[in-house]
Design an enzyme around this catalytic site. Structure first.
Site, mmCIF file in Angstrom:
data_model
loop_
_atom_site.group_PDB
_atom_site.id
_atom_site.type_symbol
_atom_site.label_atom_id
_atom_site.label_comp_id
_atom_site.label_asym_id
_atom_site.label_seq_id
_atom_site.Cartn_x
_atom_site.Cartn_y
_atom_site.Cartn_z
ATOM 1 N N LYS A 1 0.838 -1.269 0.045
ATOM 2 C CA LYS A 1 -0.029 0.019 0.087
ATOM 3 C C LYS A 1 0.923 1.333 -0.111
ATOM 4 C CE LYS A 1 -2.018 -1.206 3.858
ATOM 5 N NZ LYS A 1 -1.143 -2.576 4.076
ATOM 6 N N ARG B 1 -10.137 -0.508 8.808
ATOM 7 C CA ARG B 1 -9.601 -1.996 8.992
ATOM 8 C C ARG B 1 -10.631 -2.601 10.033
ATOM 9 N NH1 ARG B 1 -3.346 -0.354 9.491
ATOM 10 N NH2 ARG B 1 -2.551 -1.639 7.666
ATOM 11 N N ARG C 1 11.935 -5.105 4.798
ATOM 12 C CA ARG C 1 11.467 -3.681 4.565
ATOM 13 C C ARG C 1 12.373 -2.758 5.547
ATOM 14 N NH1 ARG C 1 5.268 -1.439 5.340
ATOM 15 N NH2 ARG C 1 5.447 -2.269 7.445
ATOM 16 N N ARG D 1 11.041 -1.016 11.077
ATOM 17 C CA ARG D 1 9.755 -0.587 12.021
ATOM 18 C C ARG D 1 9.871 -1.698 13.185
ATOM 19 N NH1 ARG D 1 4.579 0.308 8.610
ATOM 20 N NH2 ARG D 1 3.654 -1.040 10.481
ATOM 21 N N ARG E 1 0.314 -9.507 13.323
ATOM 22 C CA ARG E 1 -0.426 -8.512 12.647
ATOM 23 C C ARG E 1 -1.294 -9.057 11.405
ATOM 24 N NH1 ARG E 1 4.447 -5.349 10.930
ATOM 25 N NH2 ARG E 1 2.907 -3.841 9.909
HETATM 26 P P1 ADP Z 1 2.316 -1.825 3.267
HETATM 27 O O1 ADP Z 1 2.420 -0.512 3.307
HETATM 28 O O2 ADP Z 1 1.146 -2.445 2.621
HETATM 29 O O3 ADP Z 1 2.534 -2.431 4.489
HETATM 30 P P2 ADP Z 1 4.710 -1.558 1.776
HETATM 31 O O4 ADP Z 1 4.440 -0.586 0.467
HETATM 32 O O5 ADP Z 1 5.497 -0.982 2.844
HETATM 33 O O6 ADP Z 1 3.530 -2.207 2.346
HETATM 34 O O7 ADP Z 1 5.644 -2.813 1.237
HETATM 35 C C1 ADP Z 1 6.253 -3.775 2.082
HETATM 36 C C2 ADP Z 1 7.297 -4.319 1.725
HETATM 37 O O8 ADP Z 1 7.404 -4.839 0.233
HETATM 38 C C3 ADP Z 1 8.425 -2.882 1.428
HETATM 39 O O9 ADP Z 1 9.527 -3.261 1.645
HETATM 40 C C4 ADP Z 1 8.383 -2.855 -0.198
HETATM 41 O O10 ADP Z 1 9.560 -2.321 -0.515
HETATM 42 C C5 ADP Z 1 8.191 -4.269 -0.716
HETATM 43 N N1 ADP Z 1 7.235 -4.424 -1.659
HETATM 44 C C6 ADP Z 1 6.125 -3.554 -2.127
HETATM 45 N N2 ADP Z 1 5.498 -3.964 -3.254
HETATM 46 C C7 ADP Z 1 6.197 -5.082 -3.673
HETATM 47 C C8 ADP Z 1 6.252 -5.956 -4.797
HETATM 48 N N3 ADP Z 1 5.034 -5.711 -5.710
HETATM 49 N N4 ADP Z 1 6.917 -6.843 -4.906
HETATM 50 C C9 ADP Z 1 8.023 -6.996 -3.962
HETATM 51 N N5 ADP Z 1 8.296 -6.221 -2.860
HETATM 52 C C10 ADP Z 1 7.219 -5.326 -2.817
HETATM 53 P P1 AMP Z 2 0.487 0.388 9.033
HETATM 54 O O1 AMP Z 2 1.608 1.554 9.091
HETATM 55 O O2 AMP Z 2 -1.065 0.435 8.401
HETATM 56 O O3 AMP Z 2 1.105 -1.228 8.997
HETATM 57 O O4 AMP Z 2 -0.420 0.494 10.747
HETATM 58 C C1 AMP Z 2 0.577 0.358 11.805
HETATM 59 C C2 AMP Z 2 -0.087 0.158 13.008
HETATM 60 O O5 AMP Z 2 -0.993 1.433 13.271
HETATM 61 C C3 AMP Z 2 -1.132 -0.741 12.827
HETATM 62 O O6 AMP Z 2 -0.419 -2.014 13.251
HETATM 63 C C4 AMP Z 2 -2.190 -0.292 14.170
HETATM 64 O O7 AMP Z 2 -1.509 -0.727 15.607
HETATM 65 C C5 AMP Z 2 -2.263 1.098 13.892
HETATM 66 N N1 AMP Z 2 -3.332 1.350 12.682
HETATM 67 C C6 AMP Z 2 -3.046 1.875 11.604
HETATM 68 N N2 AMP Z 2 -4.185 1.858 10.873
HETATM 69 C C7 AMP Z 2 -5.083 1.501 11.656
HETATM 70 C C8 AMP Z 2 -6.846 1.261 11.618
HETATM 71 N N3 AMP Z 2 -7.386 1.826 10.568
HETATM 72 N N4 AMP Z 2 -7.226 1.106 12.829
HETATM 73 C C9 AMP Z 2 -6.583 0.558 13.900
HETATM 74 N N5 AMP Z 2 -5.573 0.743 14.111
HETATM 75 C C10 AMP Z 2 -4.737 1.194 12.869
#
Ligand code: ADP
Ligand code: AMP
Length: 220
Positions: free
Chosen positions: A13, A89, A128, A162, A173
């Site tokens: 995302k 969510r 990541r 993170r 998670r």
């Molecule tokens: P989210 O925001 O959904 O938690 P991220 O965008 O941070 O996910 O992506 C999670 C990890 O996967 C990051 O390290 C990113 O660089 C990698 N990533 C994202 N999209 C892809 C993809 N299509 N193929 C391989 N790695 C990806």
């Molecule tokens: P994310 O960066 O989207 O992976 O979110 C990191 C953390 O923030 C999650 O594991 C939750 O603890 C909190 N969080 C993010 N979005 C939400 C949501 N829509 N509702 C509740 N908790 C959230």
């Protein structure tokens, strides 16, 4: 245009959001980013959210809903349109969002679900890392910076992992959110605005699929 970007942790995302926000000029609202910023600044919201995010649990709906409600009402969002990332969510959040949008005379144009299976998500989260300066996201194998140890976006040399991406936190998670996401997808499917993309493809390919849903950003 107002859109939602949905997906389990690690689905891509944040990665896709950077490109979408840039090309479609939408305001990117990521609840996870807002919580992390609040925790860093030790605000009241941050102190409240910390125990939940540290444990990989969801922050309570009332806190998250009022935070998003406030942000959606701001003028920049009303002017440009928004892309919500990581919200809603829970079904309660989806219903609160509907009500808030109705009150603002706004609606959703598309909900995009980036679909990725659990083992791939774990692999992505464990590799990541993030630029401490500008928040750009990388992966040690799939998206390394072009110059080693230098952020492509801002040139900084300082990266971090993170806390909730540590291996012992990741499964919890993913599983927790797997349970809560399904009914929300059904909710938007019924509303006729759900689009699913295969998030297991390359970053560029996923983005092309998202563009085919949203329309060419340079050809309004
Ligand atoms: P989210 O925001 O959904 O938690 P991220 O965008 O941070 O996910 O992506 C999670 C990890 O996967 C990051 O390290 C990113 O660089 C990698 N990533 C994202 N999209 C892809 C993809 N299509 N193929 C391989 N790695 C990806
Ligand atoms: P994310 O960066 O989207 O992976 O979110 C990191 C953390 O923030 C999650 O594991 C939750 O603890 C909190 N969080 C993010 N979005 C939400 C949501 N829509 N509702 C509740 N908790 C959230």
């Amino acid at each position: 245009m107002n859109i939602l970007l949905m997906g389990l942790p690690g689905a891509g995302k944040g990665t896709q959001s950077e490109m979408i926000a840039n090309d479609y000029q939408l305001i990117h609202i990521a609840t996870g980013d807002i919580f992390r910023e609040a925790i860093k600044n030790e605000t009241e919201l941050g102190l409240l959210a910390k125990s939940y995010t540290d444990a990989g649990n969801l922050v309570p709906d009332d806190v998250t809903n009022s935070l998003v409600k406030e942000r959606l009402a701001q003028e920049d969002v009303k002017q440009a349109g928004f892309m919500l990332d990581g919200y809603p969510r829970t079904i309660n959040q989806a219903e609160a969002l509907d009500k808030n949008l109705k009150d603002l005379n706004e609606s959703l144009d598309a909900v995009i679900y980036i679909d990725v299976e659990k083992e791939i998500l774990k692999d992505r989260l464990s590799g990541r890392f993030i630029c401490r300066e500008c928040g750009a996201t990388y992966h040690k194998l799939y998206k390394p910076p072009q110059v080693e140890n230098k952020c492509d976006v801002c040139g900084a040399h300082d990266f971090y992992q993170r806390e909730d991406d540590k291996p012992e936190k990741v499964s919890h998670r993913i599983e927790l959110q797997m349970d809560s996401i399904r009914p929300i997808l059904d909710y938007y499917q019924e509303a006729g605005i759900l689009h699913q993309v295969n998030g297991e493809e390359s970053i560029e390919f996923v983005y092309r699929n998202i563009q085919s849903i949203l329309g060419d950003p340079f050809n309004e």
